[in-house]
Design a protein around this motif. Sequence first.
Motif, PDB file in Angstrom:
ATOM      1  N   THR A  35       0.654  -1.124  -0.016  1.00  0.00           N
ATOM      2  CA  THR A  35       0.111   0.052  -0.006  1.00  0.00           C
ATOM      3  C   THR A  35       0.827   1.191   0.022  1.00  0.00           C
ATOM      4  O   THR A  35       0.527   2.058  -0.524  1.00  0.00           O
ATOM      5  N   LEU A  40      -3.936   3.219  -5.330  1.00  0.00           N
ATOM      6  CA  LEU A  40      -5.358   2.488  -4.969  1.00  0.00           C
ATOM      7  C   LEU A  40      -5.769   1.700  -6.103  1.00  0.00           C
ATOM      8  O   LEU A  40      -6.123   0.582  -6.021  1.00  0.00           O
ATOM      9  N   LYS A  41      -5.817   2.259  -7.493  1.00  0.00           N
ATOM     10  CA  LYS A  41      -6.007   1.582  -8.539  1.00  0.00           C
ATOM     11  C   LYS A  41      -5.100   0.210  -8.859  1.00  0.00           C
ATOM     12  O   LYS A  41      -5.697  -0.950  -9.251  1.00  0.00           O
ATOM     13  N   GLN A  43      -3.480  -1.376  -6.476  1.00  0.00           N
ATOM     14  CA  GLN A  43      -4.131  -2.261  -5.419  1.00  0.00           C
ATOM     15  C   GLN A  43      -5.398  -3.105  -5.770  1.00  0.00           C
ATOM     16  O   GLN A  43      -5.485  -4.201  -5.288  1.00  0.00           O
ATOM     17  N   CYS A  44      -6.204  -2.347  -6.238  1.00  0.00           N
ATOM     18  CA  CYS A  44      -7.341  -3.024  -6.597  1.00  0.00           C
ATOM     19  C   CYS A  44      -7.608  -4.138  -7.648  1.00  0.00           C
ATOM     20  O   CYS A  44      -8.043  -4.932  -7.825  1.00  0.00           O
ATOM     21  N   ASN A  68      -8.432  -0.684   2.041  1.00  0.00           N
ATOM     22  CA  ASN A  68      -8.368  -0.276   1.062  1.00  0.00           C
ATOM     23  C   ASN A  68      -9.495  -0.711  -0.137  1.00  0.00           C
ATOM     24  O   ASN A  68     -10.149  -0.171  -0.496  1.00  0.00           O
ATOM     25  N   ARG A  69      -9.362  -1.797  -0.141  1.00  0.00           N
ATOM     26  CA  ARG A  69     -10.210  -2.717  -1.194  1.00  0.00           C
ATOM     27  C   ARG A  69     -11.466  -2.982  -0.582  1.00  0.00           C
ATOM     28  O   ARG A  69     -12.262  -2.802  -1.569  1.00  0.00           O
ATOM     29  N   GLN A  71     -13.233  -0.388   0.714  1.00  0.00           N
ATOM     30  CA  GLN A  71     -14.049   0.826   0.559  1.00  0.00           C
ATOM     31  C   GLN A  71     -14.313   0.824  -0.950  1.00  0.00           C
ATOM     32  O   GLN A  71     -15.351   1.549  -1.266  1.00  0.00           O
ATOM     33  N   ASN A  72     -13.321   0.353  -1.846  1.00  0.00           N
ATOM     34  CA  ASN A  72     -13.608   0.460  -3.198  1.00  0.00           C
ATOM     35  C   ASN A  72     -14.358  -0.645  -3.965  1.00  0.00           C
ATOM     36  O   ASN A  72     -14.487  -0.709  -5.122  1.00  0.00           O
ATOM     37  N   GLY A  73     -14.795  -1.472  -3.074  1.00  0.00           N
ATOM     38  CA  GLY A  73     -15.575  -2.857  -3.624  1.00  0.00           C
ATOM     39  C   GLY A  73     -15.020  -3.565  -4.549  1.00  0.00           C
ATOM     40  O   GLY A  73     -15.532  -3.999  -5.657  1.00  0.00           O
ATOM     41  N   CYS A  74     -13.540  -3.909  -4.342  1.00  0.00           N
ATOM     42  CA  CYS A  74     -12.560  -4.539  -5.401  1.00  0.00           C
ATOM     43  C   CYS A  74     -13.158  -5.907  -4.947  1.00  0.00           C
ATOM     44  O   CYS A  74     -13.883  -6.418  -4.141  1.00  0.00           O
ATOM     45  N   THR A 112     -13.402  -9.887   1.712  1.00  0.00           N
ATOM     46  CA  THR A 112     -12.416  -9.000   0.996  1.00  0.00           C
ATOM     47  C   THR A 112     -11.160  -9.541   0.662  1.00  0.00           C
ATOM     48  O   THR A 112     -10.277  -9.417  -0.293  1.00  0.00           O
TER      49      THR A 112
END
Length: 256
Positions: A35, A40-41, A43-44, A68-69, A71-74, A112
Amino acid sequence: MELRIVGCHGGETPRHKTSAFVLDDRVAIDAGSLTSGLELKAQCALEAVFVSHAHLDHIRDLATIADNRVQNGCKPLLVVGAKPTLAMLKRHFFNDKLWPDFSVIPTPAKPTIRYVELKPEVPVEIAGYRVRAIEVSHTIDSFAFIIESLKGGAIAYSGDTGPTDRLWKVLSDVKDLRAMLMEVSFPNREQKIATVSGHHTPQTLAVDLKKLPISKELPFLLYHIKPSFQSEVERECAKLKGFDLTIVGIGDQFVL
Ligand SMILES: [Zn+2]
Ligand SMILES: [Zn+2]
């Protein structure tokens, strides 16, 4: 295969990051700096993390990447490792005390993180690779990975280890092996601490590499140097003749 060096040191300062490597933007090998070193992109975009062992400098950013993932719905991130490694993560890390149990968040059906256990030396197909875990010699259960792309070519990752035998034997049968990420941590004068902590110095590294029949031709990418000894270990590695050695740095990229 494209290999990106996110973090490659056996410790941390503003110029040193702990172990994390990314293959083809899809798979990470260890999570020491995932991280702090990836947007972020990126990471996802990761589908899986191959975790060599449960020491903090290799797993710490699993905590923050999970946060982080979610929160971003990965998509669920596959956390891939041998049984003892996954057991440590479940019991001591994602245990709802030190950090939330992201294997059931937000829901057990679409979590997750999802654990994938590797049995020693049994290849499993994950995210376009065939990966095998080979036990090495460290202070806790630690594993090397042999990662074969389904499109051809393979790389190896040592994990934290001191002198070992089985890995070299298994590696000598791998077809189209293109490079190996190999640990070296301490300078020769710190041999005692290297031995008790299950790490290599340049002198033990040279002895171990010779156990691999193709060690003269294979590119070795050296990582895990302790920041306090960076230049000393670099100097000692430069004196090792007869091998193709590169000490990797943060941000380096290799097409293999
Ligand atoms: Zn370790
Ligand atoms: Zn380490």
